[in-house]
Write an enzyme that holds these catalytic residues in place. Sequence first.
Site, PDB file in Angstrom:
ATOM      1  N   LYS A  52      37.375  39.687  42.490  1.00 48.68           N
ATOM      2  CA  LYS A  52      38.306  40.135  41.440  1.00 48.68           C
ATOM      3  C   LYS A  52      38.259  41.655  41.308  1.00 48.68           C
ATOM      4  O   LYS A  52      39.294  42.311  41.178  1.00 48.68           O
ATOM      5  CB  LYS A  52      37.970  39.447  40.104  1.00 48.68           C
ATOM      6  N   GLN A  96      33.710  35.335  33.259  1.00 50.19           N
ATOM      7  CA  GLN A  96      33.618  34.365  34.352  1.00 50.19           C
ATOM      8  C   GLN A  96      32.913  33.098  33.865  1.00 50.19           C
ATOM      9  O   GLN A  96      31.848  33.159  33.246  1.00 50.19           O
ATOM     10  CB  GLN A  96      32.876  34.982  35.543  1.00 50.19           C
ATOM     11  N   ASP A 119      43.141  35.282  31.547  1.00 50.16           N
ATOM     12  CA  ASP A 119      42.880  33.966  32.142  1.00 50.16           C
ATOM     13  C   ASP A 119      43.791  32.890  31.544  1.00 50.16           C
ATOM     14  O   ASP A 119      43.894  31.793  32.105  1.00 50.16           O
ATOM     15  CB  ASP A 119      41.426  33.546  31.868  1.00 50.16           C
TER      16      ASP A 119
HETATM   17  N1  GUN Z   1      35.600  29.938  36.900  1.00 54.79           N
HETATM   18  C1  GUN Z   1      36.303  29.213  37.811  1.00 54.79           C
HETATM   19  N2  GUN Z   1      37.603  29.557  37.785  1.00 54.79           N
HETATM   20  C2  GUN Z   1      37.733  30.508  36.855  1.00 54.79           C
HETATM   21  C3  GUN Z   1      38.837  31.287  36.391  1.00 54.79           C
HETATM   22  O1  GUN Z   1      39.992  31.134  36.805  1.00 54.79           O
HETATM   23  N3  GUN Z   1      38.541  32.197  35.415  1.00 54.79           N
HETATM   24  C4  GUN Z   1      37.296  32.359  34.923  1.00 54.79           C
HETATM   25  N4  GUN Z   1      37.129  33.259  33.956  1.00 54.79           N
HETATM   26  N5  GUN Z   1      36.254  31.665  35.326  1.00 54.79           N
HETATM   27  C5  GUN Z   1      36.475  30.757  36.296  1.00 54.79           C
END
Ligand code: GUN
Length: 280
Positions: A52, A96, A119
């Site tokens: 990311k 995350q 998100d």
């Molecule tokens: N963990 C697995 N997929 C995601 C996601 O799309 N966003 C976040 N913040 N954590 C995750």
Amino acid sequence: MPQIIDGKAISQMIKDECRERVAVLSADGKVPCLAVILVGNDPASTVYVGNKKKACEYIGIKSLSYELPETTTEEELLALIRKLNEDEEVNGILVQLPLPAGINEDTVIKTISPAKDVDGFHPENVGKLCIGQPGFVSCTPAGIIELLKRSNIEIEGKECVIIGRSNIVGKPMSLLMLRENATVTVCHSRTKNLKEVAKRADILIVAIGKPRMITAEYVKEGAVVIDVGIHRLEGKKLCGDVDYDDVAPHTSAITPVPGGVGPMTIAMLMNNCVEGFEKR
Ligand code: GUN
């Protein structure tokens, strides 16, 4: 031969579009900024967060990185989120998941300002999606809509069956397909006659988290199959929730693993960041 839906190429197109939009903003001295929070050292999460941050760099989004120890308390994490909510420079906040035991994910998600929730996990954004108002949409399902549209696959009027009902994928996916005028069925672990139900699908979206569970028996001849799963088998090979070699010959279009849905999640996160900044 089915159409192989190229998530790598489509995600690259979206990232390049984001990059151009950021270049326009930057010419005016405006730079989007994403705060990325990782708690603990889960190896998969560490890789995702690294990817990311790399995508931010490529696009020209400033990223602020917070790597907190496993021992971080819920209150400490909430205090950081509140500080970032107030920070005018920051327009996106990403925590995350999963979080270490002892930290309540729902409380954390609710604490992120809905206006910075790139998100799309905050109940306010989920509610807006449900009633058709604009807001941030969860990245993986939003990415699947982009995959279908950019592959010229019609959604309107189609029978769509989604296997999996998670808050991150299955549920928002069902709302997005409904918004695109599909007829939507959501299946889960208690669904009876799963094979029969799945076989109704013109578009079958699989997010169950079980390696290669979906075989040709679940798939109508000529269906479009979207595989959200990603698993590392012994011997390191990656596979999805769909048994690709068995299923692909029966489809009209299918996403591979890797290189299908996976790369779209980050591309849509970047899109959400840029869009959120443009709209504020
Ligand atoms: N963990 C697995 N997929 C995601 C996601 O799309 N966003 C976040 N913040 N954590 C995750």
